[in-house]
Design an enzyme around this catalytic site. Structure first.
Site, mmCIF file in Angstrom:
data_model
loop_
_atom_site.group_PDB
_atom_site.id
_atom_site.type_symbol
_atom_site.label_atom_id
_atom_site.label_comp_id
_atom_site.label_asym_id
_atom_site.label_seq_id
_atom_site.Cartn_x
_atom_site.Cartn_y
_atom_site.Cartn_z
ATOM 1 C CG HIS A 12 -0.706 -0.453 3.209
ATOM 2 N ND1 HIS A 12 -0.583 -0.804 3.408
ATOM 3 C CD2 HIS A 12 1.040 -0.125 3.145
ATOM 4 C CE1 HIS A 12 -0.763 -0.845 4.712
ATOM 5 N NE2 HIS A 12 0.595 0.299 4.246
ATOM 6 C CG HIS A 59 0.576 4.705 7.540
ATOM 7 N ND1 HIS A 59 0.206 3.595 7.389
ATOM 8 C CD2 HIS A 59 1.737 3.639 7.142
ATOM 9 C CE1 HIS A 59 0.294 2.450 6.516
ATOM 10 N NE2 HIS A 59 1.308 2.297 6.609
ATOM 11 C CG HIS A 193 8.808 -1.072 3.240
ATOM 12 N ND1 HIS A 193 8.108 -2.427 3.126
ATOM 13 C CD2 HIS A 193 8.944 0.056 3.421
ATOM 14 C CE1 HIS A 193 6.765 -1.891 4.216
ATOM 15 N NE2 HIS A 193 7.121 -0.124 4.005
ATOM 16 C CD GLU A 240 4.029 -2.025 6.387
ATOM 17 O OE1 GLU A 240 3.062 -0.383 6.831
ATOM 18 O OE2 GLU A 240 4.022 -1.895 4.896
#
Length: 280
Positions: A12, A59, A193, A240
């Protein structure tokens, strides 16, 4: 009875949302990313569900450091796109299926999951980018969406095994809802990431591809990847991926993989995407 018919997983990345909103999907950098979603955009036309349970992480848009639930469910009738510092994304309002959400919440508590219910929140790119990638540019999302939020940003985060168990519990809850509904579960986030620190920009393609390999047919192996292993192998934000396990567990053991896509990089993230149809 309601049933879970399919599952989708996707990264996302916020920059994907910006590229989508600014009309850059055909730019040389972004075109290979968006081409990876052409299949699902066609597939969803014949497989549009009544409800999507969309698993993502906030977030720091609605859930700041003073409130960090491990698992939370949106309980409002609808949710606006969050302003993450550059204005709200120009996307439709997310409309909830409050009856199914209430049923799932009750069943999760019965199954000993202390779920947090959020009566007011905005949904950020973790929720809206997957919807854009799958449904495209639309005036209204073609189904109801239940936002399901998982803490992957503040320690302690839930384990992969705990996420697997809550995915199973969601599956059991949906099966006992008396209305005839076609439900999909989407798991979002990842893949490897890291956004900051000395390893900023880390991408582990070997880990990512193995994760996708196992997810379809040997997913239980993924339950036991520890938080430390995610940190070491996939960077600070690779955790995630535990949200993909919620989707996978909700489908049961038999799935047919309809699409697999992997691209490095999009912004500074490895992008992964799969589409599964449930066999049972």
């Amino acid at each position: 009875m309601a049933r879970i018919s399919a599952g989708i997983a996707t990264s996302h990345v916020p920059a994907i949302g910006a590229a989508f909103d600014l009309g850059k999907t055909k730019d040389p950098y972004w075109a290979p990313v968006f081409e990876g979603y052409e299949f699902v955009k066609e597939w969803i036309k014949d497989n549009t569900p009544d409800v999507v349970i969309l698993v993502y992480n906030d977030h720091a848009s609605s859930l700041m450091m003073d409130i960090v639930p491990t698992f939370a469910m949106g309980f409002a009738d609808e949710f606006q796109s969050a302003d993450e510092g550059w204005g709200r994304r120009p996307v439709p309002v997310v409309k909830n299926h409050i009856e199914l959400a209430a049923h799932i919440a009750e069943q999760l508590v019965i199954d000993e999951f202390d779920i947090t219910l959020i009566n007011e929140m905005d949904v950020d790119h973790g929720c809206t980018v997957p919807l854009s990638l799958v449904f495209g540019d639309v005036e209204e999302w073609p189904c109801k969406v239940i936002p399901f939020v998982v803490n992957v940003s503040q320690f302690p985060t839930p384990s992969g095994e705990r996420c697997w168990k809550i995915g199973e519990a969601i599956r059991n809850a949906v099966k006992t809802f008396p209305e005839d509904l076609d439900v999909q579960v989407w798991g979002t986030g990842g893949m490897s990431h890291q956004l900051h620190g000395t390893r900023a920009g880390l991408i582990n393609e070997e880990f990512d591809r193995r994760f996708i390999d196992l997810l379809a047919h040997e997913p239980e192996e993924l339950k036991y990847i520890t938080r430390l292993e995610y940190l070491r192998e996939t960077g600070t934000e690779g955790i995630e991926l535990i949200m993909w396990l919620i989707m996978r567990a909700a489908l049961g053991y038999g799935v047919e993989e309809k699409k697999r896509f992997y691209r490095v990089p999009a912004s500074n993230t490895a992008v992964g995407h799969v589409v599964y149809e449930a066999k049972s």
